[in-house]
Motif scaffolding. Structure first.
Motif, short mmCIF file in Angstrom:
data_model
loop_
_atom_site.label_atom_id
_atom_site.label_comp_id
_atom_site.label_asym_id
_atom_site.label_seq_id
_atom_site.Cartn_x
_atom_site.Cartn_y
_atom_site.Cartn_z
N LEU A 85 0.86 -1.18 0.00
CA LEU A 85 0.00 0.00 0.00
C LEU A 85 0.90 1.23 0.00
N ASP A 86 0.65 2.17 -0.91
CA ASP A 86 1.49 3.37 -0.97
C ASP A 86 1.47 4.11 0.35
N VAL A 87 0.29 4.43 0.83
CA VAL A 87 0.12 5.23 2.05
C VAL A 87 -1.00 4.61 2.87
N LEU A 88 -0.75 4.43 4.16
CA LEU A 88 -1.79 3.89 5.04
C LEU A 88 -1.79 4.68 6.34
N TYR A 89 -2.92 5.27 6.62
CA TYR A 89 -3.13 5.90 7.92
C TYR A 89 -3.73 4.79 8.79
N GLU A 90 -2.84 3.99 9.39
CA GLU A 90 -3.24 2.73 10.03
C GLU A 90 -4.32 2.89 11.08
N GLN A 91 -4.16 3.85 11.96
CA GLN A 91 -5.11 4.00 13.06
C GLN A 91 -6.53 4.24 12.55
N TYR A 92 -6.66 4.77 11.33
CA TYR A 92 -7.97 5.13 10.80
C TYR A 92 -8.40 4.25 9.63
N GLY A 93 -7.54 3.34 9.21
CA GLY A 93 -7.89 2.44 8.11
C GLY A 93 -8.09 3.14 6.78
N VAL A 94 -7.43 4.26 6.59
CA VAL A 94 -7.54 5.01 5.34
C VAL A 94 -6.29 4.77 4.51
N GLN A 95 -6.49 4.31 3.28
CA GLN A 95 -5.38 4.03 2.37
C GLN A 95 -5.41 5.03 1.22
N VAL A 96 -4.23 5.38 0.76
CA VAL A 96 -4.10 6.28 -0.38
C VAL A 96 -3.15 5.64 -1.37
N GLU A 97 -3.58 5.55 -2.60
CA GLU A 97 -2.74 5.05 -3.68
C GLU A 97 -2.44 6.20 -4.63
N ILE A 98 -1.16 6.35 -4.96
CA ILE A 98 -0.71 7.39 -5.89
C ILE A 98 -0.34 6.69 -7.18
N ASP A 99 -1.09 6.97 -8.24
CA ASP A 99 -0.92 6.26 -9.51
C ASP A 99 -0.08 7.06 -10.49
N GLY A 100 1.02 6.47 -10.93
CA GLY A 100 1.84 7.05 -11.98
C GLY A 100 1.25 6.74 -13.34
N ALA A 101 1.95 7.14 -14.38
CA ALA A 101 1.45 7.01 -15.75
C ALA A 101 1.18 5.56 -16.14
N ARG A 146 -8.35 14.45 4.07
CA ARG A 146 -8.81 14.96 5.37
C ARG A 146 -10.25 14.50 5.64
N ALA A 147 -11.13 14.59 4.64
CA ALA A 147 -12.52 14.17 4.81
C ALA A 147 -12.61 12.68 5.13
N ALA A 148 -11.80 11.86 4.46
CA ALA A 148 -11.81 10.42 4.73
C ALA A 148 -11.32 10.13 6.14
N LEU A 149 -10.27 10.82 6.57
CA LEU A 149 -9.75 10.62 7.93
C LEU A 149 -10.77 11.03 8.98
N ILE A 150 -11.42 12.16 8.76
CA ILE A 150 -12.43 12.63 9.72
C ILE A 150 -13.59 11.63 9.76
N ALA A 151 -14.02 11.15 8.59
CA ALA A 151 -15.10 10.14 8.55
C ALA A 151 -14.70 8.86 9.27
N ALA A 152 -13.40 8.59 9.33
CA ALA A 152 -12.90 7.38 9.99
C ALA A 152 -12.59 7.60 11.47
N GLY A 153 -12.83 8.83 11.98
CA GLY A 153 -12.68 9.07 13.40
C GLY A 153 -11.55 10.00 13.80
N TRP A 154 -10.74 10.47 12.86
CA TRP A 154 -9.66 11.38 13.21
C TRP A 154 -10.23 12.74 13.57
N ARG A 155 -9.64 13.36 14.56
CA ARG A 155 -10.04 14.71 14.96
C ARG A 155 -8.84 15.63 14.84
N PRO A 156 -8.89 16.59 13.91
CA PRO A 156 -7.76 17.51 13.75
C PRO A 156 -7.44 18.23 15.07
N GLY A 157 -6.14 18.43 15.29
CA GLY A 157 -5.72 19.17 16.47
C GLY A 157 -5.62 18.35 17.73
#
Length: 158
Positions: A85-101, A146-157
């Motif tokens: 997985l390119d990027v995983l915010y483990e505590q929140y179960g949010v994954q981000v994939e960055i796709d090249g050409a 940010r919206a995905a993290l917040i939906a998964a329970g992250w609270r900014p600050g």
């Protein structure tokens, strides 16, 4: 600078160098151009940012104050193959994939969609962004993450 970062990331992706080797060379060559950039990029590449798109995303994530993600997290897909997985915010179960050409190739695009569908079926959150969008419209990318993290329970600050 972008070309320098690309070369460093590629060297780590291909396992040509490791962080200790880069640091050793930089210590022996204190006047090398872009030493700070090389050192910072090598640290991020050692942590798993293996493409310029991933390096760009990591910098955006940090600048936006998002939680520190895990990069290149190993997992098994539905067929049992090892994937990263390119990027995983483990505590929140949010994954981000960055796709090249290369992800634009029809076979590669379908393979990506199939893996994403498998993850969705398992209830995982996956966001995909083309590398050009990370570079050209970073605000849009970060707003969605940010919206995905917040939906998964992250609270900014906190």
């Amino acid at each position: 600078d972008r070309q320098t970062r690309t070369f460093v990331a590629m060297a780590f992706q291909q396992r040509i160098v490791d962080l200790a080797e880069v640091r050793d060379v930089l210590a022996r060559l204190p006047r090398v151009r872009r030493a700070g950039l090389i050192a910072a990029t090598a640290t991020d590449a050692d942590g798993g940012a293996h493409s310029l798109g991933e390096l760009d995303f990591l910098a955006l994530s940090r600048a936006a104050g998002l939680p520190e993600p895990t990069l290149q997290k190993r997992r098994r897909d539905a067929s049992g193959r090892t994937r990263y997985l390119d990027v995983l915010y483990e505590q929140y179960g949010v994954q981000v994939e960055i796709d090249g050409a290369h992800h634009l190739d029809a076979r590669q695009a379908w393979a990506d969609m199939r893996r994403q569908n498998d993850l969705f079926i398992r209830g995982e959150r996956v966001l995909r962004f083309p590398a050009w969008l990370v570079r050209e419209r970073p605000g849009e990318v970060i707003a969605q993450v940010r919206a995905a993290l917040i939906a998964a329970g992250w609270r900014p600050g906190r």
